[in-house]
Design a protein around this motif. Structure first.
Motif, mmCIF file in Angstrom:
data_model
loop_
_atom_site.group_PDB
_atom_site.id
_atom_site.type_symbol
_atom_site.label_atom_id
_atom_site.label_comp_id
_atom_site.label_asym_id
_atom_site.label_seq_id
_atom_site.Cartn_x
_atom_site.Cartn_y
_atom_site.Cartn_z
ATOM 1 N N GLU A 172 -8.229 1.810 -2.395
ATOM 2 C CA GLU A 172 -7.760 0.603 -3.091
ATOM 3 C C GLU A 172 -8.255 -0.667 -2.397
ATOM 4 O OE1 GLU A 172 -5.551 4.019 -4.230
ATOM 5 O OE2 GLU A 172 -5.780 3.125 -2.227
ATOM 6 N N GLU A 187 -9.396 2.886 2.984
ATOM 7 C CA GLU A 187 -8.459 3.063 1.883
ATOM 8 C C GLU A 187 -9.172 2.729 0.571
ATOM 9 O OE1 GLU A 187 -5.538 4.177 1.473
ATOM 10 O OE2 GLU A 187 -4.788 4.422 3.512
ATOM 11 N N GLU A 245 -4.025 -3.432 -4.047
ATOM 12 C CA GLU A 245 -5.414 -3.741 -4.403
ATOM 13 C C GLU A 245 -5.538 -5.171 -4.914
ATOM 14 O OE1 GLU A 245 -8.897 -2.111 -7.460
ATOM 15 O OE2 GLU A 245 -7.129 -0.881 -7.045
ATOM 16 N N LEU A 281 0.831 -1.198 0.000
ATOM 17 C CA LEU A 281 0.000 0.000 0.000
ATOM 18 C C LEU A 281 0.869 1.253 0.000
ATOM 19 C CD1 LEU A 281 -2.994 0.745 0.015
ATOM 20 C CD2 LEU A 281 -2.904 0.814 2.516
ATOM 21 N N GLU A 282 2.018 1.167 0.642
ATOM 22 C CA GLU A 282 2.958 2.289 0.658
ATOM 23 C C GLU A 282 3.770 2.354 -0.626
ATOM 24 O OE1 GLU A 282 5.422 1.957 4.062
ATOM 25 O OE2 GLU A 282 3.774 2.033 5.510
ATOM 26 N N LYS A 320 0.138 0.975 -4.890
ATOM 27 C CA LYS A 320 -1.265 0.801 -4.505
ATOM 28 C C LYS A 320 -1.997 -0.203 -5.397
ATOM 29 C CE LYS A 320 -1.710 5.419 -2.478
ATOM 30 N NZ LYS A 320 -1.767 4.926 -1.087
#
Length: 433
Positions: A303, A301, A273, A265-266, A269
């Motif tokens: 995603e 979030e 997902e 996620l960092e 993205k």
């Protein structure tokens, strides 16, 4: 970044762990997922087609006839494995005065094990266990010949196990070769790679640039798309996280999965997902509709909400009333999640789940005003029509109002038609036709 994602969970996973555990850890046993058998049949058919083509190529290649001194030593086959030399029988006893005789070289172990399997005298286990990074290509060629000669058993999941083992023993070395060659088998080895060398695969995928010329050339050559390619990587990694869980997702599995998703996620993205989609698919089976709706909405979030929403709708939980999936998509807070969910909902309407008439949806789409909601509904509807009416799929894709999005969708639809619908002997279609 080198992250040992199997052992410890990072501090920032509470957001992901809490909603998943709250809704999903006290449910009934999960039934088998829809579509898995069909997907496996398609993978097996594709592999058999590849093997058949290899068999034709090999059968048409004339044997080499090197010129040599008739009194000299026999020629050396550069492809003979080193291990086969150790398995050669002892030198034949010589009578006094006889000239020395060369040692007889036996078939390599993998070949002997494969012959036993093809004769029906053994299971494929010993053959598969004899595969390594140095012999799998020759084994694949031999399998192609066996298929061409109708010696290869078609029952069971032999092809799947073959690629699983190749990925397990070959890892990054084999993966890079297949990617470079544009070989469709690249995606087939990923689950085995994740099983055999999970950290190596994690590091490779984390650094993989999906926009690189090499990856894009592979996608073009194989009529593949970025999202399914990501999902293949994610599937292998999530399977590794859940290994030995027997379908029971506990605290450790949740922490490890969210550790993995949090890292991506960092960093990327889109990959996060994809991982969320694959994790969702493995934990939602058998859950009731209201629980799943609350679970999707609990993710903030965009995603992660998009990934969960897509897989929840694809699970068929709304199929008794497929229009409810559209209502659910429009209720989501994240615009990104709405787009993904609308595409998924309209794809199911296009295939006519629970007897739904796609013509009713077509009339609705024609009446909608241009805008992103209609465009993403059209995206899903076109994809849903690919197999049953590919011409209509292209036509609907071409009615998307956003020019850039229209180009992406028509290109993806065309790839799917070429890969999934058209026989190999027919010329491929182009999105300009």
């Amino acid at each position: 970044m080198n992250l040992s994602w199997k052992k410890t969970a990072l501090a920032g996973t509470a957001l992901l762990v809490i909603p998943l555990f709250h809704f999903l850890t006290h449910s009934d046993k999960e039934p088998a997922s829809e579509g898995v058998e069909d997907a496996f049949v398609q993978e097996t058919a594709q592999l058999i087609a590849e093997l058949e083509q290899l068999g034709k190529d090999i059968a048409q290649s004339p044997p080499s006839s090197p010129v040599r001194d008739p009194n000299g030593p026999p020629p050396t086959d550069p492809q003979v494995e080193r291990s086969s030399l150790a398995e050669s029988p002892d030198e034949i006893p010589q009578a006094p005065g006889d000239k020395p005789q060369p040692k007889l070289v036996s078939d390599p172990k993998w070949k002997r094990e494969l012959d036993q399997f093809l004769k029906g005298e053994a299971s494929p286990r010993d053959f598969l266990n004899s595969l390594n990074v140095g012999n799998w290509k020759r084994a694949r060629e031999t399998l192609a010949l066996a298929y061409a000669e109708k010696k290869l058993p078609l029952g069971g999941d032999f092809q799947k196990k073959f690629w699983m083992k190749v990925g397990e023993v070959g890892g990054k070395t084999v993966a890079e070769d297949l990617l470079k060659e544009g070989d469709p088998a690249f995606t087939k080895i990923l689950k085995g790679w994740a099983k055999g060398s999970p950290q190596e695969m994690f590091d490779y995928y984390a650094d993989l640039d999906l926009k690189s010329p090499q990856v894009q050339n592979y996608l073009e050559k194989t009529n593949s798309r970025e999202i399914p390619l990501m999902d293949q990587f994610s599937s292998g990694m999530i399977d590794e996280v859940l290994r030995n869980s027997d379908g029971n997702v506990g605290n450790l599995q949740v922490e490890n999965a969210n550790d993995l998703i949090d890292h991506f996620l960092e960093k990327d993205k889109g990959k996060a997902e994809s991982l969320t989609r694959e994790f969702t698919e493995r934990v939602i089976r058998g859950r009731d509709k209201e629980t799943l709706k609350q679970w999707v909405s609990s993710y903030k979030e965009p995603e992660l909400q998009a990934g969960t929403a897509q897989r929840v709708i694809e699970s068929g939980v709304f199929d008794k009333n497929p229009l409810e999936a559209v209502e659910f998509a429009n209720s989501l807070e994240s615009t990104k999640a709405k787009r993904s969910a609308l595409s998924t909902a309209y794809a199911r309407l296009a295939v006519g789940v629970n007897g739904h008439d796609p013509n009713v949806t077509a009339t609705e789409l024609n009446a909608m005003k241009d805008g992103w909601k209609r465009d993403f509904a059209l995206n899903g509807f076109a994809h849903g029509l690919v197999r049953q009416d590919p011409d209509a799929a292209i036509e609907w894709a071409n009615s998307i109002s956003n020019e850039g999005f229209r180009e992406v969708v028509t290109k993806n639809i065309t790839k799917r038609i070429n890969a999934e619908v058209l026989p190999d002997q027919n010329p491929p279609v182009t999105d300009k036709e």
